[in-house]
Design an enzyme around this catalytic site. Sequence first.
Site, mmCIF file in Angstrom:
data_model
loop_
_atom_site.group_PDB
_atom_site.id
_atom_site.type_symbol
_atom_site.label_atom_id
_atom_site.label_comp_id
_atom_site.label_asym_id
_atom_site.label_seq_id
_atom_site.Cartn_x
_atom_site.Cartn_y
_atom_site.Cartn_z
ATOM 1 N N GLY A 70 0.776 -1.234 0.000
ATOM 2 C CA GLY A 70 0.000 0.000 0.000
ATOM 3 C C GLY A 70 0.810 1.288 0.000
ATOM 4 O O GLY A 70 1.759 1.469 -0.763
ATOM 5 N N ILE A 71 0.415 2.186 0.889
ATOM 6 C CA ILE A 71 0.970 3.542 0.911
ATOM 7 C C ILE A 71 2.470 3.524 1.246
ATOM 8 O O ILE A 71 3.266 4.220 0.613
ATOM 9 C CB ILE A 71 0.182 4.404 1.924
ATOM 10 C CG1 ILE A 71 -1.256 4.604 1.422
ATOM 11 C CG2 ILE A 71 0.873 5.746 2.158
ATOM 12 C CD1 ILE A 71 -2.213 5.223 2.447
ATOM 13 N N ARG B 278 5.357 -6.822 8.912
ATOM 14 C CA ARG B 278 5.485 -8.219 9.368
ATOM 15 C C ARG B 278 5.873 -9.168 8.247
ATOM 16 O O ARG B 278 6.535 -10.158 8.476
ATOM 17 C CB ARG B 278 4.163 -8.684 9.998
ATOM 18 C CG ARG B 278 3.876 -8.075 11.351
ATOM 19 C CD ARG B 278 2.439 -8.261 11.744
ATOM 20 N NE ARG B 278 1.545 -7.645 10.748
ATOM 21 C CZ ARG B 278 0.235 -7.605 10.839
ATOM 22 N NH1 ARG B 278 -0.384 -8.149 11.859
ATOM 23 N NH2 ARG B 278 -0.484 -7.014 9.899
ATOM 24 N N ASP C 221 6.689 -7.147 14.266
ATOM 25 C CA ASP C 221 5.359 -6.635 14.622
ATOM 26 C C ASP C 221 5.573 -5.327 15.368
ATOM 27 O O ASP C 221 6.180 -5.297 16.445
ATOM 28 C CB ASP C 221 4.611 -7.649 15.500
ATOM 29 C CG ASP C 221 3.146 -7.250 15.686
ATOM 30 O OD1 ASP C 221 2.871 -6.037 15.841
ATOM 31 O OD2 ASP C 221 2.290 -8.143 15.685
ATOM 32 N N SER D 160 -5.772 10.085 8.524
ATOM 33 C CA SER D 160 -6.853 9.651 7.644
ATOM 34 C C SER D 160 -7.871 10.785 7.551
ATOM 35 O O SER D 160 -7.930 11.652 8.428
ATOM 36 C CB SER D 160 -7.531 8.415 8.248
ATOM 37 O OG SER D 160 -8.714 8.078 7.546
ATOM 38 N N TYR E 161 -11.787 3.281 14.894
ATOM 39 C CA TYR E 161 -10.685 3.596 13.965
ATOM 40 C C TYR E 161 -10.453 5.107 13.936
ATOM 41 O O TYR E 161 -9.315 5.571 14.010
ATOM 42 C CB TYR E 161 -11.017 3.067 12.572
ATOM 43 C CG TYR E 161 -9.991 3.409 11.510
ATOM 44 C CD1 TYR E 161 -8.768 2.735 11.456
ATOM 45 C CD2 TYR E 161 -10.235 4.396 10.551
ATOM 46 C CE1 TYR E 161 -7.825 3.041 10.476
ATOM 47 C CE2 TYR E 161 -9.298 4.700 9.562
ATOM 48 C CZ TYR E 161 -8.098 4.023 9.530
ATOM 49 O OH TYR E 161 -7.172 4.339 8.559
ATOM 50 N N VAL F 109 -8.136 4.862 -0.231
ATOM 51 C CA VAL F 109 -7.016 4.483 -1.096
ATOM 52 C C VAL F 109 -7.131 2.981 -1.374
ATOM 53 O O VAL F 109 -7.408 2.199 -0.456
ATOM 54 C CB VAL F 109 -5.650 4.755 -0.411
ATOM 55 C CG1 VAL F 109 -4.508 4.575 -1.406
ATOM 56 C CG2 VAL F 109 -5.610 6.151 0.209
HETATM 57 N N1 LIG Z 1 -6.312 2.595 2.454
HETATM 58 C C1 LIG Z 1 -7.038 3.618 2.882
HETATM 59 O O1 LIG Z 1 -8.150 3.879 2.393
HETATM 60 C C2 LIG Z 1 -6.495 4.494 3.978
HETATM 61 C C3 LIG Z 1 -7.140 5.712 4.216
HETATM 62 C C4 LIG Z 1 -6.667 6.536 5.238
HETATM 63 C C5 LIG Z 1 -5.575 6.148 5.986
HETATM 64 N N2 LIG Z 1 -4.968 4.935 5.741
HETATM 65 C C6 LIG Z 1 -3.831 4.572 6.585
HETATM 66 O O2 LIG Z 1 -2.721 4.340 5.749
HETATM 67 C C7 LIG Z 1 -1.772 3.531 6.450
HETATM 68 C C8 LIG Z 1 -1.247 2.464 5.511
HETATM 69 O O3 LIG Z 1 -2.308 1.595 5.170
HETATM 70 P P1 LIG Z 1 -2.558 1.088 3.677
HETATM 71 O O4 LIG Z 1 -3.832 1.666 3.224
HETATM 72 O O5 LIG Z 1 -1.342 1.255 2.873
HETATM 73 O O6 LIG Z 1 -2.895 -0.463 3.963
HETATM 74 P P2 LIG Z 1 -2.043 -1.787 3.790
HETATM 75 O O7 LIG Z 1 -1.729 -2.022 2.364
HETATM 76 O O8 LIG Z 1 -2.810 -2.837 4.519
HETATM 77 O O9 LIG Z 1 -0.694 -1.461 4.561
HETATM 78 C C9 LIG Z 1 -0.619 -1.476 5.969
HETATM 79 C C10 LIG Z 1 0.829 -1.640 6.348
HETATM 80 O O10 LIG Z 1 0.938 -1.645 7.774
HETATM 81 C C11 LIG Z 1 1.673 -2.789 8.176
HETATM 82 N N3 LIG Z 1 1.236 -3.288 9.464
HETATM 83 C C12 LIG Z 1 -0.028 -3.494 9.895
HETATM 84 N N4 LIG Z 1 -0.027 -4.022 11.124
HETATM 85 C C13 LIG Z 1 1.263 -4.155 11.486
HETATM 86 C C14 LIG Z 1 1.915 -4.656 12.634
HETATM 87 N N5 LIG Z 1 1.237 -5.133 13.681
HETATM 88 N N6 LIG Z 1 3.267 -4.659 12.669
HETATM 89 C C15 LIG Z 1 3.973 -4.199 11.612
HETATM 90 N N7 LIG Z 1 3.417 -3.709 10.496
HETATM 91 C C16 LIG Z 1 2.073 -3.691 10.433
HETATM 92 C C17 LIG Z 1 1.394 -3.820 7.081
HETATM 93 O O11 LIG Z 1 2.457 -4.750 7.020
HETATM 94 P P3 LIG Z 1 2.314 -6.325 7.367
HETATM 95 O O12 LIG Z 1 0.913 -6.729 7.048
HETATM 96 O O13 LIG Z 1 3.351 -6.953 6.499
HETATM 97 O O14 LIG Z 1 2.646 -6.376 8.803
HETATM 98 C C18 LIG Z 1 1.396 -2.958 5.836
HETATM 99 O O15 LIG Z 1 2.700 -2.758 5.368
HETATM 100 C C19 LIG Z 1 -2.496 3.007 7.683
HETATM 101 O O16 LIG Z 1 -2.092 3.757 8.806
HETATM 102 C C20 LIG Z 1 -3.962 3.287 7.369
HETATM 103 O O17 LIG Z 1 -4.722 3.451 8.547
HETATM 104 C C21 LIG Z 1 -5.399 4.121 4.752
#
Ligand SMILES: NC(=O)c1ccc[n+]([C@@H]2O[C@H](COP(=O)([O-])OP(=O)(O)OC[C@H]3O[C@@H](n4cnc5c(N)ncnc54)[C@H](OP(=O)(O)O)[C@@H]3O)[C@@H](O)[C@H]2O)c1
Length: 238
Positions: A16-17, A37, A58, A137, A150, A183
């Site tokens: 993702g981001i 992770r 983690d 967010s 959240y 996103v």
């Molecule tokens: N997607 C949206 O619509 C959106 C909107 C607003 C804000 N956000 C924020 O953007 C950020 C990135 O999310 P994303 O949308 O890119 O989603 P994503 O693709 O699911 O990425 C989340 C990342 O966080 C890591 N992560 C989650 N839990 C973890 C843990 N316990 N220990 C270590 N790493 C961990 C995951 O890695 P592993 O799974 O490999 O551990 C992954 O690299 C988050 O803070 C999310 O709240 C997302």
Amino acid sequence: MGLNGKVAIITGASSGIGRAVARNLNEAGVRFLLTGRREDRLSELKEELNHAAIFPCDISDPGVPESLLKTALDSFGRCDIVFNNAGVITTGSIDEIKLEDISYMVRVNVEAAFRMAYVALKHFKSAGSGFLINTSSLLGTKVRPTAGAYAGTKFAIEALTEALRLELAKTNIGVACVEPGLVQTELHRNWEIHPAQSLNIPRPLKPEDIARVVRFILEQPDHVRLARILVVPSDQEL
Ligand SMILES: NC(=O)c1ccc[n+]([C@@H]2O[C@H](COP(=O)([O-])OP(=O)(O)OC[C@H]3O[C@@H](n4cnc5c(N)ncnc54)[C@H](OP(=O)(O)O)[C@@H]3O)[C@@H](O)[C@H]2O)c1
């Protein structure tokens, strides 16, 4: 900040981001310590980038932020940027959501982010400069039914960022947060109905859209702070 040769810790870099930000900053000559992770994902990304090390873990383990900083310093001799981005989402009405799920989300989205900020700031202060960017967010600015827990974690990130902006005024240390709307990432991968459908957002943002904004924040002149930037898909109403 001139980015060439700088070193960034990116949490949540395995998808993702976070991954998109690493790819974008790689073009500017940044070197990386990548964490998440999923070791296989981090290794794939490391191969793509010019200079990167990985630290699979983690982030909810309280000792991790300190270890990340130490590894960045051992690997590259410096740490200039921390992208505090790892996050999870769990939703449900307040009387039905699982309390254990809220607790884990708070540990990842809030506690780990505050610990990472704490460690980064101590280092930046001793180094005399640095930049912390937090991923908040749209739900760090408003609440939606079933998203109260959240949103609460992201309101905490807003408070962290704003407090640091005030505490770090007149220093060489920058702090900012990005506030993405929807996103297309793996964040909602276990949802029965994706929010693109339930919120009627046919064209969500791409991770690369957020990456461009993060780069823009970092490349401002020293006297300019973009403290927070809301980035939403043009289709998003809520
Ligand atoms: N997607 C949206 O619509 C959106 C909107 C607003 C804000 N956000 C924020 O953007 C950020 C990135 O999310 P994303 O949308 O890119 O989603 P994503 O693709 O699911 O990425 C989340 C990342 O966080 C890591 N992560 C989650 N839990 C973890 C843990 N316990 N220990 C270590 N790493 C961990 C995951 O890695 P592993 O799974 O490999 O551990 C992954 O690299 C988050 O803070 C999310 O709240 C997302």
